[in-house]
Design a protein around this motif. Structure first.
Motif, PDB file in Angstrom:
ATOM      1  N   THR A  67       0.832  -1.201   0.000  1.00 45.61           N
ATOM      2  CA  THR A  67       0.000   0.000   0.000  1.00 45.61           C
ATOM      3  C   THR A  67       0.871   1.256   0.000  1.00 45.61           C
ATOM      4  O   THR A  67       0.649   2.190  -0.781  1.00 45.61           O
ATOM      5  N   LEU A  68       1.891   1.277   0.871  1.00 49.26           N
ATOM      6  CA  LEU A  68       2.749   2.475   0.959  1.00 49.26           C
ATOM      7  C   LEU A  68       3.398   2.748  -0.396  1.00 49.26           C
ATOM      8  O   LEU A  68       3.462   3.892  -0.845  1.00 49.26           O
ATOM      9  N   ASP A  69       3.854   1.689  -1.058  1.00 49.30           N
ATOM     10  CA  ASP A  69       4.543   1.870  -2.338  1.00 49.30           C
ATOM     11  C   ASP A  69       3.571   2.276  -3.444  1.00 49.30           C
ATOM     12  O   ASP A  69       3.901   3.095  -4.304  1.00 49.30           O
ATOM     13  N   ALA A  70       2.366   1.710  -3.422  1.00 46.57           N
ATOM     14  CA  ALA A  70       1.398   2.048  -4.477  1.00 46.57           C
ATOM     15  C   ALA A  70       0.959   3.510  -4.345  1.00 46.57           C
ATOM     16  O   ALA A  70       0.638   4.161  -5.344  1.00 46.57           O
ATOM     17  N   LEU A  71       0.957   4.039  -3.113  1.00 51.47           N
ATOM     18  CA  LEU A  71       0.567   5.446  -2.930  1.00 51.47           C
ATOM     19  C   LEU A  71       1.717   6.404  -3.239  1.00 51.47           C
ATOM     20  O   LEU A  71       1.498   7.574  -3.534  1.00 51.47           O
ATOM     21  N   ALA A  72       2.960   5.861  -3.175  1.00 50.26           N
ATOM     22  CA  ALA A  72       4.141   6.724  -3.323  1.00 50.26           C
ATOM     23  C   ALA A  72       4.417   7.105  -4.769  1.00 50.26           C
ATOM     24  O   ALA A  72       5.134   8.066  -5.040  1.00 50.26           O
ATOM     25  N   SER A  73       3.885   6.346  -5.735  1.00 50.40           N
ATOM     26  CA  SER A  73       4.159   6.673  -7.139  1.00 50.40           C
ATOM     27  C   SER A  73       2.878   6.530  -7.957  1.00 50.40           C
ATOM     28  O   SER A  73       1.860   6.077  -7.438  1.00 50.40           O
ATOM     29  N   GLY A  74       2.956   6.920  -9.230  1.00 51.45           N
ATOM     30  CA  GLY A  74       1.758   6.865 -10.082  1.00 51.45           C
ATOM     31  C   GLY A  74       0.905   8.100  -9.885  1.00 51.45           C
ATOM     32  O   GLY A  74       1.252   9.004  -9.106  1.00 51.45           O
ATOM     33  N   ASP A  75      -0.237   8.129 -10.589  1.00 48.69           N
ATOM     34  CA  ASP A  75      -1.121   9.297 -10.467  1.00 48.69           C
ATOM     35  C   ASP A  75      -1.513   9.482  -9.009  1.00 48.69           C
ATOM     36  O   ASP A  75      -1.756   8.504  -8.306  1.00 48.69           O
ATOM     37  N   PRO A  76      -1.600  10.739  -8.548  1.00 43.81           N
ATOM     38  CA  PRO A  76      -1.844  10.991  -7.126  1.00 43.81           C
ATOM     39  C   PRO A  76      -3.179  10.440  -6.636  1.00 43.81           C
ATOM     40  O   PRO A  76      -4.194  10.499  -7.349  1.00 43.81           O
ATOM     41  N   LEU A  77      -3.146   9.904  -5.427  1.00 44.24           N
ATOM     42  CA  LEU A  77      -4.353   9.463  -4.731  1.00 44.24           C
ATOM     43  C   LEU A  77      -4.280  10.046  -3.330  1.00 44.24           C
ATOM     44  O   LEU A  77      -3.187  10.384  -2.865  1.00 44.24           O
ATOM     45  N   VAL A  78      -5.415  10.155  -2.660  1.00 48.30           N
ATOM     46  CA  VAL A  78      -5.409  10.691  -1.290  1.00 48.30           C
ATOM     47  C   VAL A  78      -6.263   9.833  -0.365  1.00 48.30           C
ATOM     48  O   VAL A  78      -7.268   9.248  -0.789  1.00 48.30           O
ATOM     49  N   VAL A  79      -5.844   9.793   0.892  1.00 48.63           N
ATOM     50  CA  VAL A  79      -6.628   9.097   1.919  1.00 48.63           C
ATOM     51  C   VAL A  79      -7.769  10.026   2.343  1.00 48.63           C
ATOM     52  O   VAL A  79      -7.551  11.220   2.571  1.00 48.63           O
ATOM     53  N   ILE A  80      -8.984   9.473   2.428  1.00 48.04           N
ATOM     54  CA  ILE A  80     -10.118  10.312   2.864  1.00 48.04           C
ATOM     55  C   ILE A  80     -10.749   9.795   4.166  1.00 48.04           C
ATOM     56  O   ILE A  80     -11.656  10.413   4.706  1.00 48.04           O
ATOM     57  N   GLY A  81     -10.263   8.645   4.651  1.00 46.73           N
ATOM     58  CA  GLY A  81     -10.805   8.139   5.920  1.00 46.73           C
ATOM     59  C   GLY A  81      -9.992   6.964   6.405  1.00 46.73           C
ATOM     60  O   GLY A  81      -9.177   6.409   5.647  1.00 46.73           O
ATOM     61  N   ALA A 175      -2.406 -10.781  21.653  1.00 50.76           N
ATOM     62  CA  ALA A 175      -3.816 -10.446  21.876  1.00 50.76           C
ATOM     63  C   ALA A 175      -3.992  -8.964  21.529  1.00 50.76           C
ATOM     64  O   ALA A 175      -3.062  -8.175  21.684  1.00 50.76           O
ATOM     65  N   GLY A 176      -5.159  -8.598  21.068  1.00 53.15           N
ATOM     66  CA  GLY A 176      -5.451  -7.176  20.826  1.00 53.15           C
ATOM     67  C   GLY A 176      -4.820  -6.611  19.568  1.00 53.15           C
ATOM     68  O   GLY A 176      -4.701  -5.395  19.443  1.00 53.15           O
ATOM     69  N   ALA A 177      -4.401  -7.473  18.619  1.00 51.29           N
ATOM     70  CA  ALA A 177      -3.811  -6.958  17.374  1.00 51.29           C
ATOM     71  C   ALA A 177      -4.861  -6.142  16.602  1.00 51.29           C
ATOM     72  O   ALA A 177      -6.030  -6.511  16.552  1.00 51.29           O
ATOM     73  N   VAL A 178      -4.410  -5.054  16.035  1.00 51.34           N
ATOM     74  CA  VAL A 178      -5.314  -4.168  15.281  1.00 51.34           C
ATOM     75  C   VAL A 178      -4.656  -3.845  13.951  1.00 51.34           C
ATOM     76  O   VAL A 178      -3.438  -3.620  13.890  1.00 51.34           O
ATOM     77  N   THR A 179      -5.436  -3.835  12.875  1.00 50.20           N
ATOM     78  CA  THR A 179      -4.924  -3.348  11.589  1.00 50.20           C
ATOM     79  C   THR A 179      -5.674  -2.068  11.240  1.00 50.20           C
ATOM     80  O   THR A 179      -6.880  -1.959  11.458  1.00 50.20           O
ATOM     81  N   ARG A 180      -4.917  -1.126  10.726  1.00 46.43           N
ATOM     82  CA  ARG A 180      -5.506   0.149  10.300  1.00 46.43           C
ATOM     83  C   ARG A 180      -5.654   0.112   8.786  1.00 46.43           C
ATOM     84  O   ARG A 180      -4.709  -0.243   8.064  1.00 46.43           O
ATOM     85  N   PHE A 181      -6.848   0.420   8.321  1.00 51.12           N
ATOM     86  CA  PHE A 181      -7.153   0.462   6.883  1.00 51.12           C
ATOM     87  C   PHE A 181      -7.429   1.912   6.501  1.00 51.12           C
ATOM     88  O   PHE A 181      -7.931   2.683   7.330  1.00 51.12           O
ATOM     89  N   VAL A 182      -7.112   2.249   5.256  1.00 49.97           N
ATOM     90  CA  VAL A 182      -7.441   3.605   4.806  1.00 49.97           C
ATOM     91  C   VAL A 182      -8.324   3.540   3.565  1.00 49.97           C
ATOM     92  O   VAL A 182      -8.193   2.632   2.734  1.00 49.97           O
ATOM     93  N   LEU A 183      -9.227   4.508   3.493  1.00 47.81           N
ATOM     94  CA  LEU A 183     -10.068   4.649   2.309  1.00 47.81           C
ATOM     95  C   LEU A 183      -9.400   5.687   1.419  1.00 47.81           C
ATOM     96  O   LEU A 183      -9.143   6.816   1.860  1.00 47.81           O
ATOM     97  N   VAL A 184      -9.089   5.278   0.194  1.00 42.68           N
ATOM     98  CA  VAL A 184      -8.303   6.113  -0.722  1.00 42.68           C
ATOM     99  C   VAL A 184      -9.207   6.553  -1.871  1.00 42.68           C
ATOM    100  O   VAL A 184     -10.059   5.782  -2.332  1.00 42.68           O
ATOM    101  N   ALA A 185      -9.013   7.791  -2.329  1.00 37.36           N
ATOM    102  CA  ALA A 185      -9.818   8.301  -3.451  1.00 37.36           C
ATOM    103  C   ALA A 185      -8.929   9.129  -4.377  1.00 37.36           C
ATOM    104  O   ALA A 185      -7.783   9.417  -4.036  1.00 37.36           O
ATOM    105  N   ARG A 186      -9.463   9.504  -5.531  1.00 44.19           N
ATOM    106  CA  ARG A 186      -8.736  10.448  -6.383  1.00 44.19           C
ATOM    107  C   ARG A 186      -8.834  11.831  -5.725  1.00 44.19           C
ATOM    108  O   ARG A 186      -9.829  12.115  -5.053  1.00 44.19           O
ATOM    109  N   PRO A 187      -7.813  12.679  -5.914  1.00 45.52           N
ATOM    110  CA  PRO A 187      -7.876  13.993  -5.261  1.00 45.52           C
ATOM    111  C   PRO A 187      -9.138  14.739  -5.681  1.00 45.52           C
ATOM    112  O   PRO A 187      -9.516  14.712  -6.845  1.00 45.52           O
ATOM    113  N   GLY A 188      -9.797  15.348  -4.716  1.00 44.63           N
ATOM    114  CA  GLY A 188     -11.027  16.110  -4.991  1.00 44.63           C
ATOM    115  C   GLY A 188     -11.255  17.014  -3.803  1.00 44.63           C
ATOM    116  O   GLY A 188     -10.291  17.498  -3.206  1.00 44.63           O
TER     117      GLY A 188
END
Ligand SMILES: O=C(O)C(=O)Cc1ccccc1
Length: 309
Positions: A67-81, A175-188
């Motif tokens: 995920t980090l690498d896919a966001l680092a290059s290519g057409d820009p995307l942004v996290v919205i949540g 115990a108590g493992a948590v994963t953080r997910f992000v919702l990604v969109a095109r810049p707007g």
């Protein structure tokens, strides 16, 4: 108006889908599964979907490089949540498969990293077969094609979806493992500023020299900005060349964040703005003394008064 189309790392029954279900409970929309983070983000860049839910970091295994690498290059995307999901793993197999006969286990690399201790203790010597997601591992066991593994590490729901038998519950090492997910969109349009926001950036240094990283971090420190995640990723150009993926508290509309971004823009080769969005836990940003919007405006007004007496 047609429903918002949300892509996610599928198939059905992934932890990513749980994150999306929790988002969709308040936002609605249609869900579209993808085989990988890259394919979901590519579809988003091609406007085939409106947003994509992808894993970004895990309390046990750290950042999700894909995920980090896919966001680092290519057409820009942004996290919205963002959505945090507590993670519980089961070991599942086809009916009749005894635990002691399992020779190979299929799952997502982040899941494997979180059950290694259990595997060493209970299935020592079992081979690891990487799959694109935990639910893909479960689906593979249920199909007719031989997958090269006889059990899957997945969410309880994925085992149930495919009629698999759960051989062991709750096999995560922590115990108590948590994963953080992000919702990604095109810049707007920017998500609204709530006072409980985070901003994500990817920073590329100008050159490799003593104090270079400190110079980046100073931009946050002197403006009272607290970072919540910092990771280095190879730029992939040469060995030893890194960029930095950073989350910090605040919104691009906050004066101190704007000033920090300007500082970074000045000292970095590239600043990739990856979005400002409300934090899921709603924790209000603590504004350190003399770093509020009014403090920056007062200083700016003072400068204007000097320039135009
Ligand atoms: O494979 C999944 O189910 C995912 O959503 C990715 C993942 C894997 C392991 C922990 C958290 C997320």
């Amino acid at each position: 108006m047609s429903a918002t189309r949300y892509g996610y790392l599928g198939p059905e029954g992934t932890f990513t889908q749980m994150a999306l279900l929790s988002w969709a409970a308040s936002h609605g929309g249609e869900q579209v599964p993808f085989g990988s983070v890259d394919s979901a983000l590519d579809a988003l860049r091609r406007s085939e979907i409106d947003a994509a839910m992808v894993p970004i970091e895990n309390s046990v295994e750290g950042g999700v490089s894909a995920t980090l690498d896919a966001l680092a290059s290519g057409d820009p995307l942004v996290v919205i949540g963002e959505v945090n999901v507590p993670i519980t793993f089961v070991l599942a197999a086809r009916a009749g498969m005894p635990l002691e006969e399992i020779r190979a286990v299929g799952t997502h690399s982040h899941a494997w990293a979180q059950v290694r201790g259990w595997m060493d203790a209970r299935l020592p010597g079992a081979a690891y077969v990487p799959t694109l997601s935990t639910a893909a591992a479960a689906a593979g066991l249920a199909g007719d094609v031989e997958q090269g593994y006889d059990a899957a590490v997945c969410a309880p729901v994925a085992a149930a979806n495919h009629g698999l038998t759960v051989l062991a519950d709750d096999i995560g090492d922590r115990a108590g493992a948590v994963t953080r997910f992000v919702l990604v969109a095109r810049p707007g349009a920017l998500p609204e500023r709530t006072g409980a926001d985070k901003t994500t950036v990817m920073l590329f240094q100008r050159d490799d020299r003593a104090g270079g990283l400190l110079e980046l971090l100073e931009q946050f420190a002197v403006r009272g900005i607290n970072m919540t995640r910092l990771e280095s990723r190879p730029t992939k150009s040469t060995l030893g060349s890194y960029c930095f993926s950073i989350d910090f508290e605040g919104h691009v509309l906050d004066e101190r964040v704007g000033e920090a971004l300007m500082g970074l823009k000045r000292v970095c080769a590239e600043v990739r703005f990856l979005g400002s969005y409300p934090r899921e836990d709603g924790a209000q940003t603590e504004v350190a003394p003399l770093t509020g919007d009014e403090d920056f405006s007062a200083a700016r007004n003072w400068l204007h008064s000097l320039r135009r007496p």
